[in-house]
Scaffold this active site. Structure first.
Site, PDB file in Angstrom:
ATOM      1  N   ARG A  37      52.324  31.886  43.480  1.00  0.00           N
ATOM      2  CA  ARG A  37      51.847  30.442  43.187  1.00  0.00           C
ATOM      3  C   ARG A  37      52.770  29.457  42.615  1.00  0.00           C
ATOM      4  NH1 ARG A  37      46.012  31.754  40.652  1.00  0.00           N
ATOM      5  NH2 ARG A  37      44.922  31.851  42.435  1.00  0.00           N
ATOM      6  N   LYS A 198      29.287  38.537  48.426  1.00  0.00           N
ATOM      7  CA  LYS A 198      27.886  38.015  48.083  1.00  0.00           C
ATOM      8  C   LYS A 198      27.749  36.744  49.165  1.00  0.00           C
ATOM      9  CE  LYS A 198      27.768  37.381  43.675  1.00  0.00           C
ATOM     10  NZ  LYS A 198      27.862  37.230  42.332  1.00  0.00           N
ATOM     11  N   GLY A 349      40.777  34.877  47.676  1.00  0.00           N
ATOM     12  CA  GLY A 349      41.957  35.250  46.838  1.00  0.00           C
ATOM     13  C   GLY A 349      42.023  36.674  47.558  1.00  0.00           C
ATOM     14  N   GLY A 372      38.397  29.417  45.308  1.00  0.00           N
ATOM     15  CA  GLY A 372      37.149  28.517  45.236  1.00  0.00           C
ATOM     16  C   GLY A 372      37.426  27.345  45.773  1.00  0.00           C
TER      17      GLY A 372
HETATM   18  P1  ADP Z   1      37.304  36.388  48.951  1.00  0.00           P
HETATM   19  O1  ADP Z   1      38.106  36.376  47.471  1.00  0.00           O
HETATM   20  O2  ADP Z   1      38.268  36.498  50.018  1.00  0.00           O
HETATM   21  O3  ADP Z   1      36.722  34.921  48.897  1.00  0.00           O
HETATM   22  P2  ADP Z   1      35.051  37.745  48.065  1.00  0.00           P
HETATM   23  O4  ADP Z   1      35.365  37.674  46.704  1.00  0.00           O
HETATM   24  O5  ADP Z   1      33.879  37.163  48.517  1.00  0.00           O
HETATM   25  O6  ADP Z   1      36.353  37.458  49.073  1.00  0.00           O
HETATM   26  O7  ADP Z   1      34.776  39.255  48.254  1.00  0.00           O
HETATM   27  C1  ADP Z   1      35.797  40.406  48.237  1.00  0.00           C
HETATM   28  C2  ADP Z   1      35.042  41.936  47.791  1.00  0.00           C
HETATM   29  O8  ADP Z   1      34.256  42.087  48.567  1.00  0.00           O
HETATM   30  C3  ADP Z   1      36.381  42.734  47.686  1.00  0.00           C
HETATM   31  O9  ADP Z   1      36.403  43.312  46.335  1.00  0.00           O
HETATM   32  C4  ADP Z   1      35.539  43.912  48.631  1.00  0.00           C
HETATM   33  O10 ADP Z   1      35.808  45.293  48.020  1.00  0.00           O
HETATM   34  C5  ADP Z   1      33.989  43.377  48.620  1.00  0.00           C
HETATM   35  N1  ADP Z   1      33.266  43.930  49.780  1.00  0.00           N
HETATM   36  C6  ADP Z   1      33.311  43.666  51.089  1.00  0.00           C
HETATM   37  N2  ADP Z   1      32.507  44.495  51.625  1.00  0.00           N
HETATM   38  C7  ADP Z   1      31.978  45.260  50.956  1.00  0.00           C
HETATM   39  C8  ADP Z   1      31.025  46.101  50.922  1.00  0.00           C
HETATM   40  N3  ADP Z   1      30.476  46.600  52.275  1.00  0.00           N
HETATM   41  N4  ADP Z   1      30.429  46.834  50.060  1.00  0.00           N
HETATM   42  C9  ADP Z   1      31.054  46.699  48.949  1.00  0.00           C
HETATM   43  N5  ADP Z   1      31.890  45.738  48.533  1.00  0.00           N
HETATM   44  C10 ADP Z   1      32.499  44.917  49.489  1.00  0.00           C
HETATM   45 MG    MG Z   2      37.210  36.939  45.565  1.00  0.00          MG
END
Ligand code: ADP
Ligand code: MG
Length: 394
Positions: A37, A198, A349, A372
């Site tokens: 960063r 989620k 992230g 975010g």
């Molecule tokens: P980003 O940071 O890229 O926006 P998120 O924070 O929404 O992504 O999600 C990332 C997390 O989702 C990771 O820690 C990953 O382990 C979890 N994850 C993805 N698929 C599954 C799953 N099928 N069951 C449990 N956790 C999951």
């Molecule tokens: Mg995340």
């Protein structure tokens, strides 16, 4: 891009510039462990130094409620000094009157880093007096902290309104241009790959992208909420039961708009993420089993769509990629993005961390530094920090 950029300003040697950075970097034992960063913002710092401006850099680090030595920005300032190869001063009391004296003593081209803004509750409040204390330090404000531009903190939302002129930095400019290329006139087919933990985090993005995309590929834990909404068996996989109706409605809306939605057709399952002794691939998830990654048939279906795309946005891992047993789907989709001729952008992230883990960074067109913030932007919402700068007009 219709927002003033630092290069649009008439900057003179000795001009004081209050520069909002994202120095929210990982640290261990008083040392920065990942300076990505800091490096991302070097174009703006170099530009201001070439112009012989006095740089007053400010940032938050973590979520302290009050002063907390473990969350001091001093290690980040020390790392910045190493990177730019010159002395960097440190200001312990960002909003105090003494700081104005320190700034006056600063040499043209010199850098002062202020202590973690969140040591003062006025930053997140956000408090007008705290913002005014910061604004007194300079006539010019530049925001290059893309990762925090969706927050209403004083240094993001209020300071731009209290200085003579405000602009975005070169990192923010690059980020916005990369995302605008997808939102404004994406080359078609435009495909979104969405995953992660989620549904509730991604509702706005799905809603906005369903209007713009030709196809949405859904993986990760959130896929199970969609599968359950369609009446499919999901065993003991993570499901947000209070989002089932919403998931159903989102799928209907995509159908009305002619946006294809691809859900997983096979799954890597285990009885628990901790127990990787009996991991298997199944088309249907039985009770007692959890879906922890998309299966190979899904990877190959997603890959085909990604290879045919002219633009791709990816947010959210396809599975629990932190564990090798459940990383195949995320790796496979990452490799498809790396291989496609389309324009590829990754936001989020954990998604960016996955791309780095699989060494695919060089083959992706743009990897956003803001989790975010890039999601908020892809929802079609105006970022608080951009709005505050636009409101100045200059
Ligand atoms: P980003 O940071 O890229 O926006 P998120 O924070 O929404 O992504 O999600 C990332 C997390 O989702 C990771 O820690 C990953 O382990 C979890 N994850 C993805 N698929 C599954 C799953 N099928 N069951 C449990 N956790 C999951
Ligand atoms: Mg995340």
């Amino acid at each position: 891009m219709n927002v003033t950029t630092v290069t649009d300003l008439d900057l003179k040697a000795g001009d004081e510039v209050l520069l909002r950075l994202d120095l929210n970097v990982p640290m261990e034992n008083g040392k920065v462990t990942d300076d990505t960063r800091i490096r991302a913002t070097l174009p703006t710092i170099d530009y201001l130094r070439e112009k012989r401006c006095k740089i007053i850099a400010m940032s938050h680090l973590g979520r302290p409620k009050r002063k907390d030595p473990a969350l001091s920005l001093e290690p980040a300032a020390a790392r910045l000094a190493e990177i730019v190869g010159s002395e960097v001063l440190f200001g312990h009391e960002p909003g105090g009157e003494e700081m104005e004296l320190v700034v006056r003593e600063l040499q043209p081209g010199g850098i002062l880093v202020l202590e973690n803004l969140r040591f003062d509750p006025g930053e997140t409040a956000p408090d007008a007096n705290f913002a005014a204390g910061l604004a007194r330090l300079a006539r010019t404000y530049v925001n290059d902290a893309f990762g925090t531009m969706h927050r209403k903190d004083a240094s993001i939302a209020l300071v731009p309104g209290l200085v003579e002129r405000a602009a975005v930095g070169l990192l923010v400019k690059r980020e916005i241009e990369a995302l605008d290329r997808l939102l404004e006139a994406p080359e078609k087919p435009f495909v979104a790959v969405l995953g992660g933990a989620k549904v509730s985090d991604k509702i706005g993005v799905i809603e906005n992208l369903s209007r713009r995309c030709d196809a949405i590929l859904i993986g990760g834990a959130m896929a199970y909420t969609f599968l359950k909404a369609k009446g499919k068996a999901v065993g003991d996989s993570l499901v947000e039961d209070d989002k089932l109706l919403l998931a159903e409605r989102l799928l209907e809306r995509c159908a009305e708009r002619g946006t294809r939605v691809l859900l997983p057709v096979d799954h890597v399952v285990a009885t628990s993420p901790e127990d990787t002794t009996d991991v298997k691939v199944v088309p249907t998830i039985e009770p007692g089993w959890k879906g922890l990654d998309i299966g190979p048939a899904t990877v190959s279906a997603f890959t085909q769509v990604i290879l045919d795309a002219r633009s791709v946005f990816w947010n959210g891992p396809m599975g629990m990629f932190e564990k090798d047993a459940f990383s195949g789907g995320t790796r496979g989709v990452g490799e498809a993005l790396a291989a496609t001729e389309g324009y590829t952008v990754v936001g989020g992230g954990d998604s960016a961390a996955a791309i780095a883990k699989f060494h695919l960074d060089q083959r992706i067109d743009y990897i956003s530094t803001g989790g975010g913030a890039s999601l908020t932007y892809m929802e079609g919402a105006e970022l608080v920090g951009l709005k505050a700068i636009r409101a100045r007009g200059n």
